[in-house]
Motif scaffolding. Structure first.
Motif, PDB file in Angstrom:
ATOM      1  N   ASP A 108       4.043  91.005  30.541  1.00  0.00           N
ATOM      2  CA  ASP A 108       3.238  90.382  29.493  1.00  0.00           C
ATOM      3  C   ASP A 108       2.300  91.363  28.786  1.00  0.00           C
ATOM      4  O   ASP A 108       1.465  90.956  27.982  1.00  0.00           O
ATOM      5  CB  ASP A 108       2.411  89.229  30.088  1.00  0.00           C
ATOM      6  N   ASN A 109       2.442  92.651  29.098  1.00  0.00           N
ATOM      7  CA  ASN A 109       1.498  93.633  28.548  1.00  0.00           C
ATOM      8  C   ASN A 109       2.217  94.965  28.326  1.00  0.00           C
ATOM      9  O   ASN A 109       2.621  95.627  29.278  1.00  0.00           O
ATOM     10  CB  ASN A 109       0.331  93.817  29.523  1.00  0.00           C
ATOM     11  N   ILE A 110       2.370  95.328  27.070  1.00  0.00           N
ATOM     12  CA  ILE A 110       3.070  96.560  26.706  1.00  0.00           C
ATOM     13  C   ILE A 110       2.091  97.654  26.285  1.00  0.00           C
ATOM     14  O   ILE A 110       2.451  98.627  25.621  1.00  0.00           O
ATOM     15  CB  ILE A 110       4.093  96.258  25.582  1.00  0.00           C
ATOM     16  N   ASN A 111       0.858  97.511  26.697  1.00  0.00           N
ATOM     17  CA  ASN A 111      -0.206  98.402  26.224  1.00  0.00           C
ATOM     18  C   ASN A 111      -0.037  99.853  26.651  1.00  0.00           C
ATOM     19  O   ASN A 111      -0.584 100.760  26.018  1.00  0.00           O
ATOM     20  CB  ASN A 111      -1.572  97.888  26.682  1.00  0.00           C
ATOM     21  N   PHE A 115      -0.736 103.295  24.557  1.00  0.00           N
ATOM     22  CA  PHE A 115      -1.498 104.427  25.097  1.00  0.00           C
ATOM     23  C   PHE A 115      -0.822 105.743  24.726  1.00  0.00           C
ATOM     24  O   PHE A 115      -1.474 106.678  24.248  1.00  0.00           O
ATOM     25  CB  PHE A 115      -1.612 104.290  26.622  1.00  0.00           C
ATOM     26  N   VAL A 116       0.485 105.806  24.939  1.00  0.00           N
ATOM     27  CA  VAL A 116       1.235 107.028  24.626  1.00  0.00           C
ATOM     28  C   VAL A 116       1.168 107.330  23.129  1.00  0.00           C
ATOM     29  O   VAL A 116       0.932 108.477  22.717  1.00  0.00           O
ATOM     30  CB  VAL A 116       2.704 106.896  25.064  1.00  0.00           C
ATOM     31  N   ILE A 117       1.365 106.306  22.315  1.00  0.00           N
ATOM     32  CA  ILE A 117       1.353 106.485  20.858  1.00  0.00           C
ATOM     33  C   ILE A 117      -0.006 106.995  20.379  1.00  0.00           C
ATOM     34  O   ILE A 117      -0.089 107.957  19.604  1.00  0.00           O
ATOM     35  CB  ILE A 117       1.705 105.170  20.144  1.00  0.00           C
ATOM     36  N   MET A 118      -1.074 106.351  20.849  1.00  0.00           N
ATOM     37  CA  MET A 118      -2.403 106.731  20.378  1.00  0.00           C
ATOM     38  C   MET A 118      -2.834 108.087  20.928  1.00  0.00           C
ATOM     39  O   MET A 118      -3.531 108.844  20.244  1.00  0.00           O
ATOM     40  CB  MET A 118      -3.422 105.649  20.741  1.00  0.00           C
ATOM     41  N   TRP A 119      -2.430 108.394  22.144  1.00  0.00           N
ATOM     42  CA  TRP A 119      -2.716 109.720  22.700  1.00  0.00           C
ATOM     43  C   TRP A 119      -2.165 110.775  21.762  1.00  0.00           C
ATOM     44  O   TRP A 119      -2.868 111.719  21.367  1.00  0.00           O
ATOM     45  CB  TRP A 119      -2.088 109.844  24.087  1.00  0.00           C
ATOM     46  N   ILE A 197     -16.599  98.268  21.738  1.00  0.00           N
ATOM     47  CA  ILE A 197     -15.351  97.838  21.083  1.00  0.00           C
ATOM     48  C   ILE A 197     -14.311  97.423  22.116  1.00  0.00           C
ATOM     49  O   ILE A 197     -13.567  96.462  21.916  1.00  0.00           O
ATOM     50  CB  ILE A 197     -14.791  98.994  20.214  1.00  0.00           C
ATOM     51  N   GLU A 198     -14.268  98.135  23.233  1.00  0.00           N
ATOM     52  CA  GLU A 198     -13.268  97.854  24.268  1.00  0.00           C
ATOM     53  C   GLU A 198     -13.308  96.410  24.734  1.00  0.00           C
ATOM     54  O   GLU A 198     -12.289  95.839  25.116  1.00  0.00           O
ATOM     55  CB  GLU A 198     -13.489  98.808  25.453  1.00  0.00           C
ATOM     56  N   HIS A 199     -14.487  95.809  24.685  1.00  0.00           N
ATOM     57  CA  HIS A 199     -14.675  94.461  25.219  1.00  0.00           C
ATOM     58  C   HIS A 199     -13.901  93.397  24.439  1.00  0.00           C
ATOM     59  O   HIS A 199     -13.559  92.350  25.007  1.00  0.00           O
ATOM     60  CB  HIS A 199     -16.167  94.102  25.199  1.00  0.00           C
ATOM     61  N   PHE A 200     -13.607  93.645  23.189  1.00  0.00           N
ATOM     62  CA  PHE A 200     -13.154  92.577  22.297  1.00  0.00           C
ATOM     63  C   PHE A 200     -11.660  92.524  22.053  1.00  0.00           C
ATOM     64  O   PHE A 200     -11.195  91.891  21.123  1.00  0.00           O
ATOM     65  CB  PHE A 200     -13.896  92.679  20.959  1.00  0.00           C
ATOM     66  N   HIS A 203     -10.238  88.832  22.115  1.00  0.00           N
ATOM     67  CA  HIS A 203     -10.597  88.011  20.959  1.00  0.00           C
ATOM     68  C   HIS A 203      -9.877  88.463  19.693  1.00  0.00           C
ATOM     69  O   HIS A 203      -9.465  87.646  18.874  1.00  0.00           O
ATOM     70  CB  HIS A 203     -12.108  88.054  20.740  1.00  0.00           C
ATOM     71  N   SER A 204      -9.718  89.766  19.513  1.00  0.00           N
ATOM     72  CA  SER A 204      -9.119  90.284  18.285  1.00  0.00           C
ATOM     73  C   SER A 204      -7.608  90.420  18.387  1.00  0.00           C
ATOM     74  O   SER A 204      -6.937  90.613  17.387  1.00  0.00           O
ATOM     75  CB  SER A 204      -9.716  91.656  17.967  1.00  0.00           C
ATOM     76  N   LYS A 205      -7.069  90.346  19.625  1.00  0.00           N
ATOM     77  CA  LYS A 205      -5.641  90.510  19.870  1.00  0.00           C
ATOM     78  C   LYS A 205      -5.166  91.919  19.546  1.00  0.00           C
ATOM     79  O   LYS A 205      -3.971  92.148  19.362  1.00  0.00           O
ATOM     80  CB  LYS A 205      -4.813  89.482  19.076  1.00  0.00           C
ATOM     81  N   ILE A 206      -6.095  92.872  19.456  1.00  0.00           N
ATOM     82  CA  ILE A 206      -5.733  94.259  19.243  1.00  0.00           C
ATOM     83  C   ILE A 206      -6.024  95.019  20.535  1.00  0.00           C
ATOM     84  O   ILE A 206      -7.122  94.945  21.079  1.00  0.00           O
ATOM     85  CB  ILE A 206      -6.522  94.875  18.076  1.00  0.00           C
ATOM     86  N   ASP A 207      -5.037  95.737  20.999  1.00  0.00           N
ATOM     87  CA  ASP A 207      -5.128  96.460  22.252  1.00  0.00           C
ATOM     88  C   ASP A 207      -6.251  97.498  22.220  1.00  0.00           C
ATOM     89  O   ASP A 207      -6.389  98.240  21.253  1.00  0.00           O
ATOM     90  CB  ASP A 207      -3.768  97.131  22.501  1.00  0.00           C
ATOM     91  N   ASP A 208      -7.036  97.570  23.291  1.00  0.00           N
ATOM     92  CA  ASP A 208      -8.116  98.555  23.333  1.00  0.00           C
ATOM     93  C   ASP A 208      -7.597  99.988  23.415  1.00  0.00           C
ATOM     94  O   ASP A 208      -8.320 100.935  23.144  1.00  0.00           O
ATOM     95  CB  ASP A 208      -9.095  98.266  24.477  1.00  0.00           C
ATOM     96  N   ASN A 209      -6.334 100.157  23.803  1.00  0.00           N
ATOM     97  CA  ASN A 209      -5.745 101.489  23.756  1.00  0.00           C
ATOM     98  C   ASN A 209      -5.546 101.964  22.316  1.00  0.00           C
ATOM     99  O   ASN A 209      -5.298 103.145  22.083  1.00  0.00           O
ATOM    100  CB  ASN A 209      -4.402 101.519  24.486  1.00  0.00           C
ATOM    101  N   ILE A 210      -5.650 101.050  21.382  1.00  0.00           N
ATOM    102  CA  ILE A 210      -5.624 101.400  19.963  1.00  0.00           C
ATOM    103  C   ILE A 210      -7.040 101.520  19.419  1.00  0.00           C
ATOM    104  O   ILE A 210      -7.415 102.517  18.807  1.00  0.00           O
ATOM    105  CB  ILE A 210      -4.832 100.359  19.143  1.00  0.00           C
ATOM    106  N   THR A 211      -7.860 100.501  19.680  1.00  0.00           N
ATOM    107  CA  THR A 211      -9.194 100.461  19.066  1.00  0.00           C
ATOM    108  C   THR A 211     -10.121 101.550  19.599  1.00  0.00           C
ATOM    109  O   THR A 211     -10.873 102.155  18.817  1.00  0.00           O
ATOM    110  CB  THR A 211      -9.848  99.085  19.271  1.00  0.00           C
TER     111      THR A 211
END
Length: 228
Positions: A108-111, A115-119, A197-200, A203-211
């Protein structure tokens, strides 16, 4: 020669990258598979073991490798790109085939793919824009070490994935000093914002590995442009 780079440099950095890639594989396969089995033996639930392992990978793979890139004196991101492509495929394909690496992947989580992409995106952009790895290392450190500690704290306190402020406080304890030591006030401010930012994500449905790395990098970029 390639864009002013000697064959010797490319060979040397290719060897470095191969060693780093092997290190990542060691962390992702035997090490975290071992820690998963140990946690299960101690009656840790499957999902808690998975999320502990994800944070171990954050720290030992993503974080350590990002620090070694400048320390090893990389002069180009060219030799890093193949490693990133392989890691992307290694994390993405199991989700598509349903054959997950069960000890750290969650259906249920492809984050971890994000992580690899944002790294790669942050590190490479740092080099392209500034010709300096440090502006990528700091946001990646926030994502790897800061978010890693956050997840470990939350996992220890709760039996489910959540966004407790206790985790964000633990993250700030890591990111603010790291940012301050490396980049001064801009780094400290970026670390503070990243820990909030990591906390949200939920709510925002945006992965913290991106934000986390994206917002951190943009803040650092903004300070750099203002400061000249």
């Amino acid at each position: 020669m390639l864009d002013g780079l000697s064959t010797e440099v490319l060979i040397r950095e290719s060897i470095y990258t191969a060693i780093l890639f092997i290190w990542v594989l060691i962390v992702v396969i035997p090490l975290t598979k071992f820690t998963y089995n140990m946690m299960i033996k101690k009656r840790t639930t499957h999902i808690k073991a998975v999320y502990y392992n994800r944070k171990i990978i954050h720290i030992l793979a993503g974080g350590v490798v990002s620090i070694l890139i400048p320390l090893l004196g990389y002069t180009t991101p060219l030799t890093i790109i193949p490693m990133l492509v392989l890691l992307f495929l290694a994390t993405y394909i199991p989700h598509k085939t349903g054959k997950l690496l069960y000890w750290f992947q969650d259906p249920d989580n492809i984050n971890e793919v994000n992580f690899v992409i944002m790294w790669g995106a942050v590190m490479i952009t740092s080099w392209v824009v500034f010709r300096d790895w440090v502006y990528g290392v700091v946001p990646v450190a926030f994502m790897s070490f800061g978010d890693g500690i956050t997840g470990i704290v939350r996992n220890a306190l709760y039996n489910r994935r959540n966004k407790s402020w206790f985790g964000n406080l633990a993250m700030a304890v890591v990111t603010v000093p790291v940012g301050q030591i490396i980049l001064g006030l801009p780094g400290a401010f970026a670390g503070l914002v990243a820990s909030i930012i990591e906390h949200f994500e939920i709510h925002s449905k945006i992965d913290d590995n991106i934000t986390v790395p994206l917002v951190s990098f943009l803040i650092i970029l903004g300070f750099r442009l203002i400061g000249g």
